[in-house]
Structures are given as C-alpha cells and as structure tokens.
Design an enzyme around this catalytic site. Structure first.
Site, PDB file in Angstrom:
ATOM      1  N   LYS A  45       0.918  -1.284   0.113  1.00 27.46           N
ATOM      2  CA  LYS A  45       0.574   0.158  -0.233  1.00 27.46           C
ATOM      3  C   LYS A  45       0.816   1.592  -0.068  1.00 27.46           C
ATOM      4  O   LYS A  45       1.711   1.776   1.000  1.00 27.46           O
ATOM      5  CB  LYS A  45      -0.727   0.136   0.955  1.00 27.46           C
ATOM      6  CG  LYS A  45      -2.159   1.307   0.951  1.00 27.46           C
ATOM      7  CD  LYS A  45      -2.745   1.642   2.115  1.00 27.46           C
ATOM      8  CE  LYS A  45      -1.570   2.570   3.137  1.00 27.46           C
ATOM      9  NZ  LYS A  45      -1.321   4.336   2.584  1.00 27.46           N
ATOM     10  N   GLY A  49       7.461   4.239   8.572  1.00 23.15           N
ATOM     11  CA  GLY A  49       6.661   4.658   9.007  1.00 23.15           C
ATOM     12  C   GLY A  49       6.731   5.906   9.848  1.00 23.15           C
ATOM     13  O   GLY A  49       8.085   5.717  10.424  1.00 23.15           O
ATOM     14  N   SER A  50       6.095   6.343  10.674  1.00 23.76           N
ATOM     15  CA  SER A  50       6.064   6.840  11.782  1.00 23.76           C
ATOM     16  C   SER A  50       6.154   6.222  12.824  1.00 23.76           C
ATOM     17  O   SER A  50       5.348   4.815  12.761  1.00 23.76           O
ATOM     18  CB  SER A  50       5.090   8.283  12.084  1.00 23.76           C
ATOM     19  OG  SER A  50       3.894   7.342  12.384  1.00 23.76           O
ATOM     20  N   THR A  51       6.738   5.928  13.874  1.00 20.02           N
ATOM     21  CA  THR A  51       6.666   5.316  15.283  1.00 20.02           C
ATOM     22  C   THR A  51       5.750   5.415  16.504  1.00 20.02           C
ATOM     23  O   THR A  51       5.630   4.323  16.303  1.00 20.02           O
ATOM     24  CB  THR A  51       7.492   5.484  16.417  1.00 20.02           C
ATOM     25  OG1 THR A  51       8.981   6.250  15.833  1.00 20.02           O
ATOM     26  CG2 THR A  51       7.793   5.948  17.648  1.00 20.02           C
ATOM     27  N   GLY A  58       3.788   2.293  13.580  1.00 17.48           N
ATOM     28  CA  GLY A  58       4.900   1.547  14.182  1.00 17.48           C
ATOM     29  C   GLY A  58       4.319   0.723  15.554  1.00 17.48           C
ATOM     30  O   GLY A  58       4.293  -1.201  15.540  1.00 17.48           O
ATOM     31  N   GLU A  69      10.879  -0.080   9.943  1.00 20.02           N
ATOM     32  CA  GLU A  69      12.004   1.044   9.981  1.00 20.02           C
ATOM     33  C   GLU A  69      10.790   2.421  10.101  1.00 20.02           C
ATOM     34  O   GLU A  69       9.863   2.886   9.793  1.00 20.02           O
ATOM     35  CB  GLU A  69      12.082   1.709   8.884  1.00 20.02           C
ATOM     36  CG  GLU A  69      12.808  -0.190   8.426  1.00 20.02           C
ATOM     37  CD  GLU A  69      14.205  -0.046   8.543  1.00 20.02           C
ATOM     38  OE1 GLU A  69      14.446   0.983   9.134  1.00 20.02           O
ATOM     39  OE2 GLU A  69      14.450  -0.951   8.360  1.00 20.02           O
ATOM     40  N   CYS A 120      13.815   9.649   7.366  1.00 27.24           N
ATOM     41  CA  CYS A 120      13.514   9.736   8.381  1.00 27.24           C
ATOM     42  C   CYS A 120      14.837   9.440   9.554  1.00 27.24           C
ATOM     43  O   CYS A 120      14.701   9.659  10.698  1.00 27.24           O
ATOM     44  CB  CYS A 120      13.178   7.957   9.143  1.00 27.24           C
ATOM     45  SG  CYS A 120      13.658   7.662   7.438  1.00 27.24           S
ATOM     46  N   GLU A 167      10.713  14.450  16.181  1.00 27.05           N
ATOM     47  CA  GLU A 167      10.899  14.511  14.572  1.00 27.05           C
ATOM     48  C   GLU A 167       9.515  15.752  14.017  1.00 27.05           C
ATOM     49  O   GLU A 167       8.863  15.289  14.181  1.00 27.05           O
ATOM     50  CB  GLU A 167       9.926  12.611  14.039  1.00 27.05           C
ATOM     51  CG  GLU A 167      11.189  13.135  13.264  1.00 27.05           C
ATOM     52  CD  GLU A 167      10.815  10.920  12.125  1.00 27.05           C
ATOM     53  OE1 GLU A 167       9.804  11.045  12.676  1.00 27.05           O
ATOM     54  OE2 GLU A 167      11.372  10.669  11.486  1.00 27.05           O
TER      55      GLU A 167
END
Lengths: 503, 285
Positions: free
Chosen positions: A195, A247-249, A252, A269, A303, A400
């Site tokens: 996706k 993507g974002s923590t 995740g 990641e 990132c 971030e």
C-alpha cells in the site's frame, strides 16, 4: 528594511539567478483515473476514489481508487494464489530474471518515473532523477542476483520464504520505499500486497505498468491504494505471513500491538532524530555540505535526517555562519525545475506540523533563522530554517519534525557528544565529522544507531543494511540482512552434545 | 546420634548481591510429591525494577569487554559448575524428582552449553556481520552489537537448570545483560547458579535472577521502558500475547514461547543484537 526594499533585494539581479529550466512533462502519459493493481490487472476499488494533487501547485493530477477491506481481501487472495501456484514453485534463477527485467524497465522509463515522482511528491527533479530512481533500479538489480543464491544468505542451507508479505510505505520516498520492500520480498520467494501512501500513489501506478511489461506472473505483486484504513486492513489480514512497515513510530507501535501473538514476522522502519556531530577538526567545506544534505535533502522528509546538529563549542559560530551563507544560496520552488534545491512540503497536514513544532521551538526560547526565499503563492512551502541555542529538552530537539528544520546544539568533549547523541528514544542514524579516523571509530562504537555516516551523510546503497536501534524499529532493509527479513532459517544444526564424557 | 542438617536459605540475585525480596515474601518449594525443600524469595515488582537498574548499569562494562574476555568469563562459569556437580545433581534430583542419571545428564548438557556459547563470543560478529560492497568511494561495514537489557521468562516445564542456561547464555554472548525469572516450581538450582556466577568472573548486574511468579513479575518487565528485549521462552502458560502487546509500547524486540528447552543456536545469540552499519568516505588519492 521596508517591505519594498525586501522585495527589491530579492529581485536584485545576481550571478546566482538562473533562468527557469523546467523538466518537460511530455514523457508522462497519465491516465485520469488509476484503479487498484490486483492479480495483474487494474481494477476499480470499492471505496470512494480520492484525488492526488501536486503539493507545489495544489492542482489535481489524477483520481485514485480507494481500497476497502473487501479489496484488500481480493489482493491478499491473489497474492496467496500466486504464492502457492506460481512464485514459490519457480526456480530462484527465474525469479531473479524477472527482477532483472524490472530493473531494466525502471531504467528505460527512468525519466518518466522521476517526473511523476516530483510532480506527486514535490521533491526536486534533480533528487528524483539522480537519487531516487537510480537507487530503485539498483535495488532490483542487487536483489535479482540474490534470488538463486539464498543458501548463501547466512541462514543456513535452504532458507524458506514466508508467504504473503503485507507492506505499507510512506510518502517521502514513494518509489524508493516500494523498491526497498518489493525487491527483497520477491527475491526471497514471497508474494506481495503493498500500500503506497495516499498522497503519493502515482509512481506505484506506473510501476504496476512496468510489472505488466515485465510479464511478472499475475498476483505476485498487488498494489492497493488508500489511507490508514486500507493499511490497517492489510497488516491485520489473517492470511498474511509478514508485515513490513516504514513510517511513524506511532503507527509502528500500533502495528506491533495489533500483530502480537499472530506469529507474523514484522519489520518496522520508524522515526529518527539523528545527531550529526561536528568536531572542531572536521573537514569544514565537506561538513557544511554534509549538514545541508543531511537535513535539507528531500525537504527534510527523511527519517534518518540529521536534524540535531551537535557542534563542538569552539567552532559553533563559524559553522552556523557558514551554514546560513550556504542556505541563502539554495533555491526553493518548482520541483520540476532542474535548478531547484528545495521543493514543496508533501502535504498541508505536514506543513502544519512543521509550522507548529517550529513555533514551539521559538516559544521554548530557541533562536530561529529562516533563509530569505520567495515563497510561491500556491502549494505547501517551508523555507530552510535553523534553530540555535536549542536545549536538549526542547521539543524541536526531541521530536521528529520531518521538515527542513535544523536544531543546533553544542558540546565540548567527545563523551558529551556521545551522551547527547544517545539521549533520545530513537536510534536510526547518526553522523560524525572529524579528520581523525581513530576518533571517528571510537565515537561510532559508542553511538546507539543503526546507520552511522562518517564524513558523509544520507548515503544509501542496496548492498548496505539500513534500520534502527531502540524505538526506530526493528529489522534491516538492504544487503544480506535485508534479505533475511523475508526468509526463515530451515533450522541450524544443533551442536553435538556430549553425554557422560563420551561423544 | 545423627547430625542436624544446616538448610540453605535461598535468596534473589540482583546486582551481584543476594537480597531477600524487598516485599518480605517467600514461597514454599517442594518436591514433586509435596515434601518441603526450602522457602524461596517471592520477587516483587520492586525487585524486578531493582534488577533492571542493576542490569542497565552493567551494560557498558559487559558490552565493552572484548569478545575474547567475555568468552573466557562464560567458560569460567562452566569450570565452576563442573566443580560443584554434586550440589546441582542433588538439587535437580530433589526439585524435579529426577533419577541421578537424568539429573547428571541435565547438568552435563548445561555445562556444555556454556562451553559452546563461550566459543561464540569472539566469533558471532564475523558470522553475523558483513563488509558491504557499496557503489562508491566508501568504507562500509555492518556489525552486530548487543541490544542492551534483556528480560527473560525461563522455561517452566522441566529442566530447570538447563532451561535457564539455554536462555541466559546466548543473551550474554554479545554483551547483553539479563533479568531472568527462574523456573517457578524448581528455582533452587537457579539460585545455586547465581552463587556460581557471583564467584566466577561475571561482573555484578550482568545476570540478575528472580524467583517467584512469572505471571506476577513478567508484566512489569514487559512494560519497563529500560528493557530492550523480551524473551518469552517459558511464557507459554502466561498471557503472553498481552506481554507482547505491552512490549510494543517501547518497541522491544520480542521472542516468543518455545516448547521445552531451546536448543543451542547462533540464532538465539543474534536475535538479541542490533546491526550497526558504519560508512566512512575514502579519500581520492
């Protein structure tokens, strides 16, 4: 300076002024509408279609199908069928040949892909043309060669593919992240449902055409477009064996929770807040370029961006002055212009986030400096910005920002630089600038980060593993380690156990 | 007249010391038939947190030691275990109702596991690391490094000593430190192993052993923000999916339940490592 003077100074002719040099869009033959790519065909999604826009102009580019959970079901079913009937039965050599074909087709259509990427993402054409697309081709070439050499991947003989891989990728490097995910998955013998991000689906659609040209067996790669709901349905689908997410923590973490106990193999990641450490003996010309590349490459939507500059105190003023001078020469504007250094911020939402965090930085007492660039009327723009006098507790030093915003902190000793660098829940990347090799190696040893660039920054290569420590996620992409993310060992030989002192 | 024996008081092992549980609680350890053997400390949340603090403090020293040094320290454990065979055999026979030969076999296997893992300490980097042929003028090397503090639920079914050794030894190889919850019903050999560790060359805090209820302690370890890895080898009977969900809050590395005792493998070493890739420019000459 009055507003009038300011306008004049911006327009004052100088040798730095270039005539516009826009890349032609004639290589691009876009359709008005793109469907989902399932079982080798474009089909319409069952959700409400959405529109992808150019972040530089806010103009509509194409309408994109939105996959609902029934579409995700079909895509996973197609991937399962392809895994069972075709892909897992194919020889490694043949899988490799398909990947080589894809690599070549990417090279043949490189310009078209680069233009599409810059149009949809807002990144400068010089980056999509010279970095993203060449690396995409390199990724397929690299993993193509692994497909018939899995016995040498370091997992013992005859390692096994996992099955159907669910992959969710971000908007900052749409095509590159697609390559990072698909190439090792297919080389290892898995099939894929991927996706793309909802703001950047375009290059994936052209990639789907490339898969048709490569005559890749139906269902081996399926592409479902949509937003968070589509991704949620995909990673939680009971018939996927592997989840890969970049993507974002925050997301995740949610994925790690939702797949707990399912036995799905997961690689994540996630975010980063990299320290870029500049010692007083750094090669200063290269360091200034490296700092700029570290945080302003791809508008800072990286990132592993070097968003925390740690400068040794005695060279702080010199570094900041030179950075400001260098940033004043950067050109922000039309992503398709070949002279553009800084393109558009990918979305309104991201621009708002960058503005909010920058305002917080100022409110928390850091000094803000922004390069004096003319801002185009339409689109989403944020001029390169530096914060000095940043304290380690400030939110711009901890969170971030994912934008062209650099926080500058200082240190006196290597030990202090190491302590400040590691003072973050993230651990994706770090930079070290020093002419003294022994110091570089000693500092690199102590940094808790997955990728460390010494006297360079933001280098990527398919042969080099990439991924984070701590809350920057787990697993590696790239290299032999990246291949291992899509394989499981068939079992190591247990050591001989001695009994009663005898073999 | 027969001599009155001197029974041993079993305590926790935290930071190289042998405290009682701060909660003051104990629980009864019996033979399989129910005969009283000893009171073991029933570790609390606070004990678990103290153990994590001790383990964190020990990370830099242990991970900073050379592989050669760590290998010798692990081998030293095997040497000391070998010298205290009778004690361990007796404890295993009593707590697990084993025959002498079965207890001996378990001890031998545990000793051999230490020796096998000792040999990996200065080699696993060569097997799991990589020089990377990147396309450009760069030196590029990937090396595995320890993750940090690993919290472990030791196997709970049988083989109390071997199960414990099979999960802590591989974590120690690369330089991680551990907090481990021992076999709940047969914890005596775990505490005797701590006496071995305390008198070997293992620095205090590198291994911390808690006795008590894994169901009570494991959730605190799983959600502890200063724990980097969670080994659920012996958590089959617990709500281990909840533990995995708790671990996701800080994106801990998690390894799931295993049946029986994990066989020695290099995978168990590498699963508690991170791969660090260093790039350095090469100058043009």
């Amino acid at each position: 300076m009055t507003e009038n003077d300011k306008a004049l100074s911006v327009k004052a002719p100088s040798f730095l002024d270039y005539a516009p040099a826009p890349e032609s869009t004639s290589v691009l033959h876009l359709k008005k509408h793109y469907g989902l790519f399932i079982d080798g065909e474009f089909v319409d999604g069952r959700g409400d279609a959405f529109t992808t826009i150019s972040p530089a102009t806010e103009k509509e580019i194409a309408s994109i199908s939105n996959a609902n959970s029934a579409d995700v079901d079909s895509a996973v079913a197609a991937a399962r069928k392809a895994y069972d009937r075709t892909w897992s039965k194919l020889s490694g050599a043949d899988r490799g040949k398909y990947l080589f074909r894809i690599a070549r087709l990417v090279q043949e259509r490189a310009r078209e892909l680069a233009v599409a990427e810059s149009l949809d993402n807002g990144k400068p054409i010089k980056e999509s043309r010279d970095v993203d697309v060449p690396l995409v081709a390199a990724w397929f070439f690299y993993y193509a060669g692994w497909a018939d050499k899995l016995d040498y991947a370091g997992l013992g003989p005859n390692p096994q593919s996992l099955g159907v891989a669910a992959q969710v990728i971000p908007w900052n490097f749409p095509l590159l992240m697609l390559a990072w995910k698909i190439a090792p998955a297919l080389a290892a013998g898995n099939t894929v449902v991927i996706k793309p991000a909802e703001t950047t689906p375009l290059s994936a659609m052209i990639f789907a055409e490339i898969l048709q040209q490569a005559d890749l067996p139906k269902g081996v790669v399926n592409i479902v477009t949509g937003a968070g709901d589509t991704g949620h349905a995909l990673v939680n689908h009971p018939d996927v064996n592997k989840v890969a997410f970049t993507g974002s923590t925050g997301v995740g973490r949610a994925i790690a929770k939702s797949v707990a106990g399912t036995g799905k193999k997961v690689t994540l990641e996630l975010g980063g807040k990299a320290a870029n450490i500049v010692f007083d003996d750094a090669p200063m010309d290269q360091a200034i370029e490296g700092i700029v590349n570290g945080i302003f490459f791809n508008q800072g939507h990286v990132c592993c961006a070097g968003s925390r500059l740690l400068v040794q105190e005695n060279v702080h003023d010199e570094v900041v002055d030179r950075l400001k001078a260098r940033l004043s020469t950067l050109r922000m504007g039309d992503p398709l212009d070949k002279n553009t250094d800084i393109g558009a911020i990918n979305s309104k939402a991201q621009l708002d986030r960058i503005r909010e965090l920058s305002d917080i930085g100022e409110a928390e007492g850091s000094e803000r400096w922004t390069a004096d660039c003319p801002i185009p009327e339409n689109g989403f723009w944020f001029a390169p910005t530096i914060f000095t006098n940043v304290s380690t507790s400030s939110r711009i030093a901890r969170e971030e920002v994912f934008g062209p915003v650099l926080s500058v902190l200082t240190f006196r000793t290597p030990a202090e630089a190491i302590a400040k660098s590691n003072n973050t829940p993230y651990g994706l990347s770090a930079g070290i600038w020093s002419e003294k090799g022994s110091r570089v190696l000693a500092v690199a040893d102590k940094l808790r980060a997955g990728v460390i660039w010494a006297n360079t920054f933001n280098r990527f290569d398919p042969a080099s593993p990439f991924g984070g420590y701590k809350e920057s996620g787990y697993g590696r992409e790239g290299g032999r380690h990246g291949l291992a993310s899509y394989l499981e060992s068939a079992g190591w030989a247990a050591p001989a156990v001695t009994k009663g002192g005898k073999k | 007249m027969t001599r009155l024996t001197v029974p041993k008081t079993y305590k926790l092992y935290i930071g190289g010391k042998f405290p009682r549980s701060e909660s003051g609680r104990t629980y009864e350890v019996t033979t399989k038939k129910g005969a009283f053997l000893a009171n073991a400390a029933l570790a609390s949340r606070k004990d678990a947190r103290d153990a994590v603090v001790a383990a964190r403090a020990a990370v830099s020293g242990w991970s900073g030691a050379t592989g050669y040094n760590r290998g010798q320290v692990l081998y030293r454990i095997a040497e000391l275990l070998e010298g205290r065979r009778e004690q361990f055999i007796d404890e295993l026979m009593a707590t697990e109702s084993l025959s002498k030969s079965a207890a001996t076999a378990q001890l031998d296997t545990a000793i051999d596991a230490w020796v096998w893992y000792a040999g990996w300490a200065d080699k696993y980097v060569q097997v799991a690391g990589n020089g990377n042929p990147v396309s450009g003028p760069y030196f590029n090397l990937s090396t595995p490094e320890p993750s940090g503090v690993i919290a472990i639920v030791a196997p709970q079914d049988s083989s109390s000593l071997l199960g414990l050794v099979s999960v802590i030894a591989p974590a120690l190889v690369s330089g991680n430190t551990v907090v481990v919850v021992a076999h709940q019903n047969a914890p005596l050999s775990a505490i005797s192993l701590s006496e071995v560790l305390a008198t070997s060359d293992v620095p205090g805090g590198v291994v911390n052993i808690l006795t008590g209820s894994p169901a009570e302690i494991a959730p605190w370890l799983a959600s502890h923000a200063d724990v980097n890895g969670l080994d659920l080898a012996g958590a089959e009977q617990l709500e281990w999916v909840d533990l995995q969900i708790a671990a996701a809050d800080t994106l801990k590395r998690v390894s799931g339940p295993v049946v029986g005792v994990p066989a020695p493998s290099i995978e168990r070493v590498v699963q508690w490592t991170e791969t660090k890739t260093v790039w350095h420019t090469k100058s043009l000459i």
